[in-house]
Design an enzyme around this catalytic site. Structure first.
Site, PDB file in Angstrom:
ATOM      1  N   ASP A 172       0.813  -1.219   0.000  1.00 34.35           N
ATOM      2  CA  ASP A 172       0.000   0.000   0.000  1.00 34.35           C
ATOM      3  C   ASP A 172       0.849   1.272   0.000  1.00 34.35           C
ATOM      4  O   ASP A 172       0.456   2.286   0.562  1.00 34.35           O
ATOM      5  CB  ASP A 172      -0.962   0.035   1.208  1.00 34.35           C
ATOM      6  CG  ASP A 172      -1.752  -1.239   1.327  1.00 34.35           C
ATOM      7  OD1 ASP A 172      -2.250  -1.706   0.295  1.00 34.35           O
ATOM      8  OD2 ASP A 172      -1.853  -1.786   2.441  1.00 34.35           O
ATOM      9  N   GLU A 173       2.009   1.201  -0.633  1.00 34.00           N
ATOM     10  CA  GLU A 173       2.896   2.378  -0.656  1.00 34.00           C
ATOM     11  C   GLU A 173       2.524   3.345  -1.774  1.00 34.00           C
ATOM     12  O   GLU A 173       3.141   4.406  -1.907  1.00 34.00           O
ATOM     13  CB  GLU A 173       4.361   1.954  -0.851  1.00 34.00           C
ATOM     14  CG  GLU A 173       4.930   1.067   0.248  1.00 34.00           C
ATOM     15  CD  GLU A 173       4.737  -0.404  -0.058  1.00 34.00           C
ATOM     16  OE1 GLU A 173       4.039  -0.722  -1.046  1.00 34.00           O
ATOM     17  OE2 GLU A 173       5.261  -1.245   0.690  1.00 34.00           O
ATOM     18  N   LYS A 190       1.991   2.081  -5.152  1.00 38.67           N
ATOM     19  CA  LYS A 190       2.668   1.542  -6.341  1.00 38.67           C
ATOM     20  C   LYS A 190       1.882   1.816  -7.615  1.00 38.67           C
ATOM     21  O   LYS A 190       2.450   2.022  -8.676  1.00 38.67           O
ATOM     22  CB  LYS A 190       2.845   0.016  -6.210  1.00 38.67           C
ATOM     23  CG  LYS A 190       3.871  -0.391  -5.177  1.00 38.67           C
ATOM     24  CD  LYS A 190       4.111  -1.878  -5.201  1.00 38.67           C
ATOM     25  CE  LYS A 190       3.066  -2.689  -4.484  1.00 38.67           C
ATOM     26  NZ  LYS A 190       2.969  -2.490  -3.041  1.00 38.67           N
ATOM     27  N   GLY A 191       0.533   1.802  -7.496  1.00 31.67           N
ATOM     28  CA  GLY A 191      -0.333   1.893  -8.676  1.00 31.67           C
ATOM     29  C   GLY A 191       0.025   3.054  -9.580  1.00 31.67           C
ATOM     30  O   GLY A 191       0.238   2.882 -10.773  1.00 31.67           O
ATOM     31  N   LYS A 192       0.125   4.239  -9.000  1.00 28.82           N
ATOM     32  CA  LYS A 192       0.388   5.421  -9.816  1.00 28.82           C
ATOM     33  C   LYS A 192       1.762   5.343 -10.488  1.00 28.82           C
ATOM     34  O   LYS A 192       1.904   5.657 -11.671  1.00 28.82           O
ATOM     35  CB  LYS A 192       0.326   6.674  -8.919  1.00 28.82           C
ATOM     36  CG  LYS A 192       0.926   7.873  -9.597  1.00 28.82           C
ATOM     37  CD  LYS A 192       1.033   9.073  -8.701  1.00 28.82           C
ATOM     38  CE  LYS A 192       2.146   9.956  -9.210  1.00 28.82           C
ATOM     39  NZ  LYS A 192       2.163  11.272  -8.599  1.00 28.82           N
ATOM     40  N   ALA A 200      -3.549  -8.333  -3.880  1.00 23.39           N
ATOM     41  CA  ALA A 200      -2.998  -6.996  -4.097  1.00 23.39           C
ATOM     42  C   ALA A 200      -4.129  -6.008  -4.395  1.00 23.39           C
ATOM     43  O   ALA A 200      -5.194  -6.402  -4.844  1.00 23.39           O
ATOM     44  CB  ALA A 200      -2.034  -7.026  -5.274  1.00 23.39           C
ATOM     45  N   GLY A 201      -3.871  -4.748  -4.140  1.00 24.85           N
ATOM     46  CA  GLY A 201      -4.861  -3.732  -4.487  1.00 24.85           C
ATOM     47  C   GLY A 201      -4.139  -2.552  -5.085  1.00 24.85           C
ATOM     48  O   GLY A 201      -3.467  -1.817  -4.376  1.00 24.85           O
ATOM     49  N   HIS A 202      -4.203  -2.404  -6.395  1.00 19.92           N
ATOM     50  CA  HIS A 202      -3.509  -1.307  -7.053  1.00 19.92           C
ATOM     51  C   HIS A 202      -4.527  -0.334  -7.631  1.00 19.92           C
ATOM     52  O   HIS A 202      -5.354  -0.723  -8.450  1.00 19.92           O
ATOM     53  CB  HIS A 202      -2.583  -1.848  -8.154  1.00 19.92           C
ATOM     54  CG  HIS A 202      -1.433  -2.636  -7.598  1.00 19.92           C
ATOM     55  ND1 HIS A 202      -0.524  -3.294  -8.379  1.00 19.92           N
ATOM     56  CD2 HIS A 202      -1.039  -2.843  -6.319  1.00 19.92           C
ATOM     57  CE1 HIS A 202       0.371  -3.886  -7.595  1.00 19.92           C
ATOM     58  NE2 HIS A 202       0.075  -3.629  -6.348  1.00 19.92           N
ATOM     59  N   ARG A 231       3.536 -29.675  -4.298  1.00 19.09           N
ATOM     60  CA  ARG A 231       3.419 -30.377  -5.585  1.00 19.09           C
ATOM     61  C   ARG A 231       2.049 -30.994  -5.812  1.00 19.09           C
ATOM     62  O   ARG A 231       1.917 -32.071  -6.373  1.00 19.09           O
ATOM     63  CB  ARG A 231       4.544 -31.426  -5.719  1.00 19.09           C
ATOM     64  CG  ARG A 231       5.902 -30.762  -5.734  1.00 19.09           C
ATOM     65  CD  ARG A 231       7.016 -31.691  -5.452  1.00 19.09           C
ATOM     66  NE  ARG A 231       6.987 -32.131  -4.069  1.00 19.09           N
ATOM     67  CZ  ARG A 231       7.962 -32.819  -3.491  1.00 19.09           C
ATOM     68  NH1 ARG A 231       9.018 -33.160  -4.189  1.00 19.09           N
ATOM     69  NH2 ARG A 231       7.886 -33.162  -2.245  1.00 19.09           N
ATOM     70  N   GLN A 242       2.282  -6.317  -2.809  1.00 19.73           N
ATOM     71  CA  GLN A 242       2.587  -6.279  -1.369  1.00 19.73           C
ATOM     72  C   GLN A 242       3.899  -5.509  -1.137  1.00 19.73           C
ATOM     73  O   GLN A 242       4.187  -4.600  -1.887  1.00 19.73           O
ATOM     74  CB  GLN A 242       2.652  -7.697  -0.768  1.00 19.73           C
ATOM     75  CG  GLN A 242       1.300  -8.416  -0.717  1.00 19.73           C
ATOM     76  CD  GLN A 242       0.978  -9.145  -2.004  1.00 19.73           C
ATOM     77  OE1 GLN A 242       1.809  -9.839  -2.564  1.00 19.73           O
ATOM     78  NE2 GLN A 242      -0.240  -9.017  -2.480  1.00 19.73           N
ATOM     79  N   ARG A 279      -6.264   0.933   7.655  1.00 14.69           N
ATOM     80  CA  ARG A 279      -4.845   0.633   7.813  1.00 14.69           C
ATOM     81  C   ARG A 279      -4.307   1.241   9.099  1.00 14.69           C
ATOM     82  O   ARG A 279      -4.709   2.344   9.475  1.00 14.69           O
ATOM     83  CB  ARG A 279      -4.050   1.188   6.629  1.00 14.69           C
ATOM     84  CG  ARG A 279      -4.427   0.533   5.327  1.00 14.69           C
ATOM     85  CD  ARG A 279      -3.642   1.117   4.152  1.00 14.69           C
ATOM     86  NE  ARG A 279      -4.150   0.587   2.900  1.00 14.69           N
ATOM     87  CZ  ARG A 279      -4.283   1.288   1.781  1.00 14.69           C
ATOM     88  NH1 ARG A 279      -3.920   2.548   1.742  1.00 14.69           N
ATOM     89  NH2 ARG A 279      -4.770   0.725   0.696  1.00 14.69           N
ATOM     90  N   SER A 307       6.421  11.451  -5.359  1.00 13.83           N
ATOM     91  CA  SER A 307       5.048  11.567  -5.853  1.00 13.83           C
ATOM     92  C   SER A 307       4.261  12.451  -4.898  1.00 13.83           C
ATOM     93  O   SER A 307       4.282  12.237  -3.688  1.00 13.83           O
ATOM     94  CB  SER A 307       4.437  10.170  -5.924  1.00 13.83           C
ATOM     95  OG  SER A 307       3.045  10.247  -5.930  1.00 13.83           O
ATOM     96  N   THR A 308       3.569  13.454  -5.447  1.00 14.49           N
ATOM     97  CA  THR A 308       2.934  14.433  -4.557  1.00 14.49           C
ATOM     98  C   THR A 308       1.408  14.496  -4.670  1.00 14.49           C
ATOM     99  O   THR A 308       0.788  15.362  -4.066  1.00 14.49           O
ATOM    100  CB  THR A 308       3.526  15.844  -4.812  1.00 14.49           C
ATOM    101  OG1 THR A 308       3.360  16.147  -6.204  1.00 14.49           O
ATOM    102  CG2 THR A 308       4.989  15.911  -4.435  1.00 14.49           C
TER     103      THR A 308
HETATM  104  P1  IMP Z   1      -2.524 -12.891   2.411  1.00 20.32           P
HETATM  105  O1  IMP Z   1      -1.586 -12.382   1.379  1.00 20.32           O
HETATM  106  O2  IMP Z   1      -3.972 -12.746   2.033  1.00 20.32           O
HETATM  107  O3  IMP Z   1      -2.197 -14.287   2.866  1.00 20.32           O
HETATM  108  O4  IMP Z   1      -2.347 -11.966   3.723  1.00 20.32           O
HETATM  109  C1  IMP Z   1      -1.170 -12.001   4.509  1.00 20.32           C
HETATM  110  C2  IMP Z   1      -0.816 -10.618   5.032  1.00 20.32           C
HETATM  111  O5  IMP Z   1      -0.435  -9.794   3.933  1.00 20.32           O
HETATM  112  C3  IMP Z   1      -1.954  -9.877   5.718  1.00 20.32           C
HETATM  113  O6  IMP Z   1      -1.406  -9.091   6.756  1.00 20.32           O
HETATM  114  C4  IMP Z   1      -2.518  -8.965   4.642  1.00 20.32           C
HETATM  115  O7  IMP Z   1      -3.151  -7.839   5.175  1.00 20.32           O
HETATM  116  C5  IMP Z   1      -1.227  -8.609   3.914  1.00 20.32           C
HETATM  117  N1  IMP Z   1      -1.428  -8.241   2.514  1.00 20.32           N
HETATM  118  C6  IMP Z   1      -1.663  -9.063   1.473  1.00 20.32           C
HETATM  119  N2  IMP Z   1      -1.757  -8.367   0.327  1.00 20.32           N
HETATM  120  C7  IMP Z   1      -1.559  -7.087   0.639  1.00 20.32           C
HETATM  121  C8  IMP Z   1      -1.489  -5.878  -0.126  1.00 20.32           C
HETATM  122  O8  IMP Z   1      -1.609  -5.863  -1.357  1.00 20.32           O
HETATM  123  N3  IMP Z   1      -1.255  -4.739   0.569  1.00 20.32           N
HETATM  124  C9  IMP Z   1      -1.058  -4.733   1.912  1.00 20.32           C
HETATM  125  N4  IMP Z   1      -1.102  -5.826   2.665  1.00 20.32           N
HETATM  126  C10 IMP Z   1      -1.344  -6.995   2.036  1.00 20.32           C
END
Ligand code: IMP
Length: 429
Positions: free
Chosen positions: A13-14, A16-18, A39-41, A143, A223, A304, A412-413
């Site tokens: 969540d730094e 990255k998307g932009k 992930a959430g971008h 496996r 991540q 967060r 980035s501002t």
């Molecule tokens: P998982 O990846 O769903 O197994 O979650 C493991 C840990 O990684 C948890 O603390 C999630 O909140 C964190 N996490 C997974 N994906 C992200 C992301 O894209 N951004 C921030 N935290 C993440």
């Protein structure tokens, strides 16, 4: 020509998307190499917001986008994300989106297990996204995975199903859950195969070819390094290697393809889910950072946790991941603070640490050592050159560089693409 690998240098969540979007507009190929739809971008392109979880960010601009073998892929989520973006007018087809044939699938029982374990863990829960990421990676290493290429061989699936069901049925029984309905899984896979298979490719072939032709490849990490399975705050981590080196193994290109490693670093620190967070602020200041920074998870909507910038952690991330330069994001969230704090070390049981000790209980107990700096009252939002920044903000950036022992490549501002101060162009470096 140089390639670029973008990774998060904190807990994800730094922003990255932009940055990825900006680089993607100049790349020939964009590759996701680890993680999945956890992930959430968020991208803002020409005023429209796009939220991506699994697809490489390049897809929004029609750049060739590749999902590498290092990711875990939920085929139903894949279909839905493609449909959602298509609904926003994005042109997606097997011509511009390729999926590794060898990528392991996330199946419904992975999601079940993720949730069952989290519910059973009480205070020790990891706080996962419950999307089945961990269980799917376990099956890969064990496996037992069913992979994208298996969808073209569903009549030969029995031996693989025997292995994966034997494993999961035992676990499910332990949770008082019924065994997997094999016929239903096969029927669901048969139904989704038709949609997914046209995208399936030997992506390593295409990527090696692109490399030979001197195309620019952008690797898009998900991540952050502190969630890395080896280097993160174990066990409160994700189940993949999030460091830059994974771009190679997770896509089928050699290590020299990784290129310029751009670490994305937020000007403060946030974390979603459980686990140690030495500079966390559970007070009004933390609240203020969260509100100003709109710190809610893209995937789960969770609030967060927020805290001061931790230079110890970012220096560690830069070292283990070989970061060439950082992109500092969300500087404007710090506007208006009288005093800013930066963590420069930890105290634990009378000892000083300049790195995060490995054990979770020690990580939870370390006491941050802070350095204070005066803040600035002016707005930095939208700054596009050093001249637009207050002197104190520049001092803050310079101090961050010094402490993390890594130069700033860009600042980035705002979420807008143009609101960026470019110091070093990663593609031209
Ligand atoms: P998982 O990846 O769903 O197994 O979650 C493991 C840990 O990684 C948890 O603390 C999630 O909140 C964190 N996490 C997974 N994906 C992200 C992301 O894209 N951004 C921030 N935290 C993440």
């Amino acid at each position: 020509m140089a390639n670029v690998t973008v990774i998060g240098a904190q807990w994800g969540d730094e922003g990255k998307g932009k940055i990825v979007d900006w680089l993607a507009s100049r790349a020939d190929v964009v590759v996701r190499f680890q993680g999945g739809h956890n992930a959430g971008h968020t991208l803002v392109v020409d005023g429209t917001t796009y939220k991506l979880s699994l697809l490489p960010s390049g897809i929004v601009r029609g750049t060739l986008s590749v999902i590498g073998n290092g990711i875990v892929l939920d085929p139903w989520h894949f279909r839905d994300e493609v449909a959602k973006l298509a609904g926003q007018g994005v042109n997606i087809s097997p011509d511009n989106l390729h999926v590794a044939e060898t990528a392991p699938l996330i199946l419904p029982f992975h999601r079940d297990l993720d949730g069952l374990r989290e519910d059973a863990s009480g205070a020790g829960k990891i706080g996962t996204t419950r999307r089945g990421i961990g269980p799917a990676y376990e099956d890969k290493v064990g496996r037992r995975s069913i992979r994208v290429c298996d969808l073209a061989h569903l009549d030969d699936l029995e031996p693989q199903l025997d292995r994966i069901c034997a494993h999961h049925d035992a676990l499910r029984a332990g949770f008082g859950h019924p065994p997997i309905d094999r016929a239903a899984i096969v029927a669901e896979l048969r139904a989704i195969a038709e949609f997914l298979l046209p995208y399936a490719k030997p992506v390593w072939v295409g990527l090696n070819e692109a490399r030979k032709q001197g195309k620019r490849i952008l690797f898009e990490g998900a991540q952050g390094v502190l969630l890395d399975i080896d280097h993160g705050t174990y066990p409160f981590v994700t189940s993949s290697n999030t460091i830059a080196g994974t771009a190679s193994g997770g896509s089928g290109l050699g290590p020299s393809a990784v290129g310029f490693v751009l670490g994305i670093v937020k000007a403060y620190t946030t974390r979603v889910g459980s686990g140690p967070f030495p500079t966390e602020l559970e007070d009004e200041t933390g609240q203020r950072l969260g509100e100003r920074g709109h710190e809610f998870g893209t995937v789960t909507g969770r609030k967060r946790r927020c805290g001061w910038f931790d230079a110890v952690l970012v220096r560690q991330s830069a070292a283990v991941s070989g970061i060439t330069g950082i992109a500092l994001t969300k500087l404007d969230v710090l506007d208006g603070f009288d005093t800013l704090k930066i963590c420069t070390g930890y105290k634990l049981d009378g000892k000083i640490y300049d790195y995060l000790p490995p054990h979770a209980s020690d990580q939870a107990r370390v006491e941050p050592i802070y350095e204070e700096m005066p803040g600035w009252s002016e707005s930095t939002a939208g700054a596009r050159s050093w001249a637009d920044l207050p002197a104190q903000a520049i001092k803050y950036i310079r101090r961050v560089e010094e402490l993390i022992q890594c130069p700033v490549a860009l600042v980035s501002t705002s979420p807008e693409r143009e609101d960026t101060i470019l110091v070093r162009d990663p593609f031209e470096d």
